[in-house]
Each structure stands twice: as C-alpha cells, then as structure tokens.
Design a protein around this motif. Sequence first.
Motif, PDB file in Angstrom:
ATOM      1  N   GLN A  27       0.821  -1.165   0.019  1.00 53.63           N
ATOM      2  CA  GLN A  27      -0.112  -0.026  -0.039  1.00 53.63           C
ATOM      3  C   GLN A  27       0.846   1.238  -0.182  1.00 53.63           C
ATOM      4  OE1 GLN A  27      -3.211  -0.132   2.941  1.00 53.63           O
ATOM      5  NE2 GLN A  27      -3.606   2.070   2.668  1.00 53.63           N
ATOM      6  N   ARG A  28       0.348   2.263  -0.965  1.00 51.31           N
ATOM      7  CA  ARG A  28       1.213   3.634  -0.924  1.00 51.31           C
ATOM      8  C   ARG A  28       0.538   4.454   0.314  1.00 51.31           C
ATOM      9  NH1 ARG A  28       2.821   0.464  -4.289  1.00 51.31           N
ATOM     10  NH2 ARG A  28       3.857   1.081  -6.307  1.00 51.31           N
ATOM     11  N   LEU A  29       1.712   5.224   1.159  1.00 49.98           N
ATOM     12  CA  LEU A  29       1.376   6.079   1.756  1.00 49.98           C
ATOM     13  C   LEU A  29       1.279   7.393   0.833  1.00 49.98           C
ATOM     14  CD1 LEU A  29       3.005   4.070   3.808  1.00 49.98           C
ATOM     15  CD2 LEU A  29       3.467   5.998   5.094  1.00 49.98           C
ATOM     16  N   PHE A  30       1.994   7.735   0.127  1.00 54.83           N
ATOM     17  CA  PHE A  30       2.032   8.855  -0.609  1.00 54.83           C
ATOM     18  C   PHE A  30       2.899   8.587  -2.067  1.00 54.83           C
ATOM     19  CE2 PHE A  30       5.248  10.011   2.488  1.00 54.83           C
ATOM     20  CZ  PHE A  30       6.363  10.125   1.711  1.00 54.83           C
ATOM     21  N   TYR A  31       2.622   9.340  -2.983  1.00 57.54           N
ATOM     22  CA  TYR A  31       3.477   9.383  -4.186  1.00 57.54           C
ATOM     23  C   TYR A  31       4.544  10.367  -4.512  1.00 57.54           C
ATOM     24  CZ  TYR A  31       0.267   5.523  -5.761  1.00 57.54           C
ATOM     25  OH  TYR A  31      -0.549   4.303  -5.866  1.00 57.54           O
ATOM     26  N   GLU A  32       5.387  10.163  -5.085  1.00 59.96           N
ATOM     27  CA  GLU A  32       6.569  11.136  -5.492  1.00 59.96           C
ATOM     28  C   GLU A  32       5.872  12.494  -6.087  1.00 59.96           C
ATOM     29  OE1 GLU A  32      10.675  11.770  -7.990  1.00 59.96           O
ATOM     30  OE2 GLU A  32       9.578   9.546  -7.931  1.00 59.96           O
ATOM     31  N   GLY A  33       6.147  13.561  -5.852  1.00 57.74           N
ATOM     32  CA  GLY A  33       5.448  14.827  -6.320  1.00 57.74           C
ATOM     33  C   GLY A  33       3.926  15.273  -5.493  1.00 57.74           C
ATOM     34  N   VAL A  47       8.752   0.241   5.649  1.00 59.19           N
ATOM     35  CA  VAL A  47       8.359   1.176   4.550  1.00 59.19           C
ATOM     36  C   VAL A  47       9.492   1.465   3.637  1.00 59.19           C
ATOM     37  CG1 VAL A  47       7.374   3.443   3.653  1.00 59.19           C
ATOM     38  CG2 VAL A  47       6.395   2.252   5.725  1.00 59.19           C
ATOM     39  N   ARG A  48       9.205   1.305   2.289  1.00 62.35           N
ATOM     40  CA  ARG A  48      10.336   1.732   1.410  1.00 62.35           C
ATOM     41  C   ARG A  48      10.038   3.058   0.656  1.00 62.35           C
ATOM     42  NH1 ARG A  48      11.786  -2.649  -3.026  1.00 62.35           N
ATOM     43  NH2 ARG A  48      12.781  -3.569  -1.001  1.00 62.35           N
ATOM     44  N   PRO A  82       9.698  13.901  -2.625  1.00 65.61           N
ATOM     45  CA  PRO A  82      10.656  13.671  -3.535  1.00 65.61           C
ATOM     46  C   PRO A  82      10.558  11.974  -3.738  1.00 65.61           C
ATOM     47  CG  PRO A  82      11.900  14.006  -1.338  1.00 65.61           C
ATOM     48  CD  PRO A  82      10.257  14.123  -1.041  1.00 65.61           C
ATOM     49  N   TYR A  83       9.845  11.360  -3.039  1.00 69.98           N
ATOM     50  CA  TYR A  83       9.903   9.945  -3.446  1.00 69.98           C
ATOM     51  C   TYR A  83       8.635   9.279  -3.040  1.00 69.98           C
ATOM     52  CZ  TYR A  83      11.381  10.686   1.323  1.00 69.98           C
ATOM     53  OH  TYR A  83      11.514  11.321   2.559  1.00 69.98           O
ATOM     54  N   THR A  84       8.211   8.100  -3.530  1.00 73.98           N
ATOM     55  CA  THR A  84       7.176   7.328  -3.094  1.00 73.98           C
ATOM     56  C   THR A  84       7.327   6.524  -1.909  1.00 73.98           C
ATOM     57  OG1 THR A  84       6.293   7.336  -5.332  1.00 73.98           O
ATOM     58  CG2 THR A  84       5.424   5.730  -4.036  1.00 73.98           C
ATOM     59  N   ALA A  85       6.606   6.325  -0.735  1.00 75.34           N
ATOM     60  CA  ALA A  85       6.573   5.711   0.184  1.00 75.34           C
ATOM     61  C   ALA A  85       5.588   4.424   0.043  1.00 75.34           C
ATOM     62  CB  ALA A  85       6.227   6.440   1.510  1.00 75.34           C
ATOM     63  N   THR A  86       6.069   3.140   0.142  1.00 77.68           N
ATOM     64  CA  THR A  86       5.312   1.877  -0.050  1.00 77.68           C
ATOM     65  C   THR A  86       5.628   1.169   1.041  1.00 77.68           C
ATOM     66  OG1 THR A  86       5.857   2.209  -2.305  1.00 77.68           O
ATOM     67  CG2 THR A  86       4.843   0.130  -1.607  1.00 77.68           C
TER      68      THR A  86
END
Length: 215
Positions: A27-33, A47-48, A82-86
């Motif tokens: 699941q994504r916490l948030f996306y880059e940008g 979390v990556r 600046p990155y996507t958190a997964t």
Amino acid sequence: MKDNRELIRLRELILPHGDAHRYRQHQRLFYEGDEPQAAYCLLSGRVRLASTSAQGREFIFGEIRPNRIIGLTCSLASTPYPYTATAMEDGDILTIPASILNTLMETRADIAALLLRTLSLEHNIATRRLKSIVFHSVEERLENYLRKQFEHRRKHARTDTLELRFSREELSAMLGTTRESVSRALTALTRRGLIRVQGKMLQCADLDLFLPPQP
C-alpha cells in the motif's frame, strides 16, 4: 541521536496528536510529487522510499523501520514529497497532519527540539549515503551493506544466514548502480571468501574478513 531512545521518546510525545492506521503490504502512503498533507511515524513494519526517473530507472533511498518519521522535512517546508513511500509489509503508521506538526513546532519546545534532532539525523544519513556512492566502489558499498545485515542477523536471530528480501534489480537501485554491477560484486565477494550464495540465501563465511564498517 543516541541509539533509538530519543526516537521512541518523540513517538510517545506526538502519539496523542496523530491518527494510527493499519497499512497493508504494497500500500502507498504517498506518491512522489504529491503535496505534503502529513508526516508519518512508523509504529511497526517496514516502508520503502523510492524515486523513478523519466527513463524508468528506480533509485531506492532506503527502508524505514519503526520509530522513524517519513515526510518530516516536506511537511515543515511545504515542499512536494521527493519519493514514493510503499509499505513493504503489514504495519501500523501514525499520521500527523502538517498543520498540527507546524503548530507543535511553534508551541512545544520539547517536541521541537526532538524534531530538529530528527532532521539532523536524516541529513547525516543522506550525506553519508551520497558520500558512499561518490567515493566507494559498488563492491565496497555492497560489502558494507551486507556486513551490517549480517551483524543484525547475528545479534537478533543468532544466525549467519541472510535471505535477501528483494531482487538484484532492487538491490542495485538501493546501492545506486546496475544489476550487472551487483552481480559482479557478489561474485567478487564470493571469490574473496566473504560469502556463499545460493539463490536468495547468503551465508556469511567469515565476518572478520569484511572491511571495517563505514558510518
């Protein structure tokens, strides 16, 4: 920070000001940008943080473990992530809205001091990562990474066997290099007698043969 104690203390102080949620693997916490809506304190799980170039090449900033805060700088500075958190496994995450975080910085000296120390920690980690990529070979970076993993496994699981939880493509993204370079580095470490490789399983042959750990 002094080991993990101050991170734990910070988590305890901000816990009443956020909302805890259960996240599922992938699941994504948030996306880059994305514009920052909140910072996230990891309570459990992993979390990556990763960024993808226009050409589709991925760079992994790292894997966050419990008590670390994700998106702190962006929430305070109102700059896009600046990155996507997964989420890499099921876990619990405390969401602290950016507006509340900024209010705490202004009204709670104890929390503000710990947040500033956290920012300093994150800056130091990023600086060491950049220096490692610039000044050390792929083989040296891989050796340092594996040494830390083996030391962690020996301390917490009492074993010298390590299972890589990600592919060589992901490992290369984490080290800031290519898959081919990672394969060559693994072969070199095997020839030097440091490790034995069987698929995703790595056996530490002799930890004393590894180079001294880099910071």
